[in-house]
Design a protein around this motif. Sequence first.
Motif, short mmCIF file in Angstrom:
data_model
loop_
_atom_site.label_atom_id
_atom_site.label_comp_id
_atom_site.label_asym_id
_atom_site.label_seq_id
_atom_site.Cartn_x
_atom_site.Cartn_y
_atom_site.Cartn_z
N LEU A 52 0.70 -0.96 0.25
CA LEU A 52 0.16 -0.13 0.31
C LEU A 52 1.20 1.49 0.06
CD1 LEU A 52 -2.43 -1.33 2.65
CD2 LEU A 52 -2.22 -0.76 0.40
N CYS A 53 0.58 2.26 -0.73
CA CYS A 53 1.35 3.76 -0.79
C CYS A 53 0.30 4.25 -0.43
CB CYS A 53 1.36 3.68 -2.55
SG CYS A 53 2.39 5.48 -2.50
N ALA A 54 1.14 5.69 0.65
CA ALA A 54 -0.45 6.56 0.96
C ALA A 54 -0.02 7.77 1.22
CB ALA A 54 -0.49 6.41 2.05
N SER A 55 -0.27 9.00 0.75
CA SER A 55 0.36 10.26 0.50
C SER A 55 -0.24 11.29 1.23
CB SER A 55 0.18 10.60 -0.64
OG SER A 55 -0.99 11.48 -0.84
N SER A 56 0.44 12.31 2.37
CA SER A 56 -0.39 13.36 3.16
C SER A 56 0.09 14.77 2.69
CB SER A 56 -0.19 12.99 3.92
OG SER A 56 1.03 13.09 4.72
N PHE A 57 -0.51 15.70 2.66
CA PHE A 57 -0.51 17.49 2.15
C PHE A 57 0.84 17.42 2.59
CE2 PHE A 57 0.36 20.89 0.45
CZ PHE A 57 -0.10 22.62 0.67
N THR A 58 0.52 17.78 4.33
CA THR A 58 1.94 18.40 5.06
C THR A 58 2.11 19.38 4.70
OG1 THR A 58 3.60 15.81 4.69
CG2 THR A 58 4.05 18.05 6.02
N GLY A 59 1.02 20.64 5.20
CA GLY A 59 0.81 21.64 4.33
C GLY A 59 0.87 22.57 5.76
N ASP A 60 -0.20 23.31 6.07
CA ASP A 60 -0.16 24.47 7.48
C ASP A 60 -1.40 23.60 8.14
OD1 ASP A 60 -0.45 27.55 5.15
OD2 ASP A 60 1.11 26.71 5.82
N ASP A 61 -1.60 23.24 8.31
CA ASP A 61 -2.69 22.30 9.49
C ASP A 61 -1.41 21.41 9.78
OD1 ASP A 61 -5.53 20.05 8.96
OD2 ASP A 61 -4.03 21.03 10.51
N TYR A 62 -1.09 20.85 10.46
CA TYR A 62 -0.01 19.57 11.41
C TYR A 62 -0.94 19.04 11.79
CZ TYR A 62 -1.55 20.84 16.46
OH TYR A 62 -2.60 20.69 16.66
N GLU A 63 -2.16 18.70 11.96
CA GLU A 63 -2.91 17.47 11.70
C GLU A 63 -3.37 16.77 10.26
OE1 GLU A 63 -5.28 18.42 15.58
OE2 GLU A 63 -6.30 18.53 13.85
N GLU A 64 -2.41 15.62 9.87
CA GLU A 64 -2.45 14.86 7.91
C GLU A 64 -2.85 14.06 8.34
OE1 GLU A 64 -0.54 18.76 6.43
OE2 GLU A 64 -2.22 16.69 5.97
N THR A 65 -3.56 14.01 6.98
CA THR A 65 -4.45 12.78 7.04
C THR A 65 -3.69 11.59 5.58
OG1 THR A 65 -6.19 13.34 7.18
CG2 THR A 65 -6.24 11.63 6.27
N GLN A 66 -3.87 10.31 6.31
CA GLN A 66 -3.17 9.58 4.94
C GLN A 66 -3.45 9.17 3.86
OE1 GLN A 66 0.42 7.33 6.23
NE2 GLN A 66 1.03 9.04 7.90
N TYR A 67 -3.76 9.28 3.21
CA TYR A 67 -4.67 8.61 2.30
C TYR A 67 -4.07 8.45 0.75
CZ TYR A 67 -7.06 13.40 2.89
OH TYR A 67 -7.93 14.47 3.23
N PHE A 68 -4.65 7.06 0.76
CA PHE A 68 -4.09 5.51 0.73
C PHE A 68 -4.59 5.01 -0.70
CE2 PHE A 68 -2.03 3.32 4.21
CZ PHE A 68 -2.51 4.13 5.61
N GLY A 69 -3.46 4.50 -1.67
CA GLY A 69 -4.20 3.80 -2.53
C GLY A 69 -4.68 2.74 -2.94
N PRO A 70 -4.92 1.92 -3.62
CA PRO A 70 -5.93 0.68 -3.04
C PRO A 70 -4.81 -1.14 -3.24
CG PRO A 70 -5.42 1.47 -5.75
CD PRO A 70 -4.90 2.59 -5.45
N GLY A 71 -3.50 -0.15 -3.13
CA GLY A 71 -2.54 -1.55 -3.47
C GLY A 71 -2.35 -2.38 -4.87
N THR A 72 -1.32 -2.93 -3.98
CA THR A 72 -0.92 -3.88 -5.54
C THR A 72 -0.59 -5.53 -4.36
OG1 THR A 72 0.83 -2.48 -7.06
CG2 THR A 72 1.17 -5.41 -6.63
N ARG A 73 -1.34 -6.04 -4.96
CA ARG A 73 -1.74 -7.33 -4.79
C ARG A 73 0.26 -7.95 -5.23
NH1 ARG A 73 -4.73 -9.87 -1.78
NH2 ARG A 73 -6.70 -8.78 -2.24
N LEU A 74 0.83 -8.55 -4.41
CA LEU A 74 2.12 -9.75 -5.15
C LEU A 74 2.11 -10.79 -4.36
CD1 LEU A 74 5.08 -9.24 -6.32
CD2 LEU A 74 5.87 -8.85 -4.05
N LEU A 75 2.43 -11.49 -5.43
CA LEU A 75 2.40 -13.10 -5.05
C LEU A 75 3.22 -13.17 -5.99
CD1 LEU A 75 1.34 -15.79 -4.64
CD2 LEU A 75 -0.89 -15.65 -6.39
N VAL A 76 4.45 -14.49 -5.07
CA VAL A 76 5.98 -14.64 -5.10
C VAL A 76 5.57 -16.83 -5.37
CG1 VAL A 76 8.02 -15.14 -4.82
CG2 VAL A 76 6.59 -12.95 -4.78
N LEU A 77 5.06 -17.22 -6.65
CA LEU A 77 5.05 -18.59 -7.01
C LEU A 77 6.72 -19.32 -6.36
CD1 LEU A 77 3.35 -18.29 -9.47
CD2 LEU A 77 2.52 -18.56 -7.16
#
Lengths: 114, 116
Positions: B91-116
């Motif tokens: 999963l990857c997430a990003s946040s703004f880190t702007g003037d509002d120090y109370e940040e929220t991390q927004y998540f992507g849908p993810g990459t499902r990795l299967l190793v055989l």
Amino acid sequence: AQSVTQLDSHVSVSEGTPVLLRCNYSSSYSPSLFWYVQHPNKGLQLLLKYTSAATLVKGINGFEAEFKKSETSFHLTKPSAHMSDAAEYFCVVGYNFGNEKLTFGTGTRLTIIP
Amino acid sequence: GAGVSQSPRYKVAKRGQDVALRCDPISGHVSLFWYQQALGQGPEFLTYFQNEAQLDKSGLPSDRFFAERPEGSVSTLKIQRTQQEDSAVYLCASSFTGDDYEETQYFGPGTRLLVL
């Protein structure tokens, strides 16, 4: 170090009845606490967050949580469950108001009985 | 795009293969995070960038894992010589880190990795 413990791995409630998902945290200083929801095959979505303001936090879709320092708890509640609430819920503790890494609990799977 | 995007959504690799997972954060977001979610578990922190600087890589499980964000926007997580225990959703997430120090991390849908 910070950690969270979700006390129930699976909760089942009937539609229209109250929901309670329990979370206890451990932190050496005042934590930032979050609840995220994960629907099947969808990304994590923030429900609500506590970052040292009001101890009763209201989130989306009618959910709320209360920060209780004396009990080190941050339980998630909803007065009336809806079928669409069925999902995995994660209690999360954050460093530096959530600006740095998040530490997730193991999750609680909520099932809604029609 | 309105949200965090990740590609590929699914990846099947043979043991020993190298893989590269891509994350496109929300435009303008300064901070970017990678997490690993094993089956039936909560996500676990891997690494964190602020712009192009990797500020915390304490969660990377071994030196086979490498992440970069050379221009402070798109990030790539690379896993060398994949092992079966690497199978997970990344999963990857990003946040703004702007003037509002109370940040929220927004998540992507993810990459499902299967190793055989």
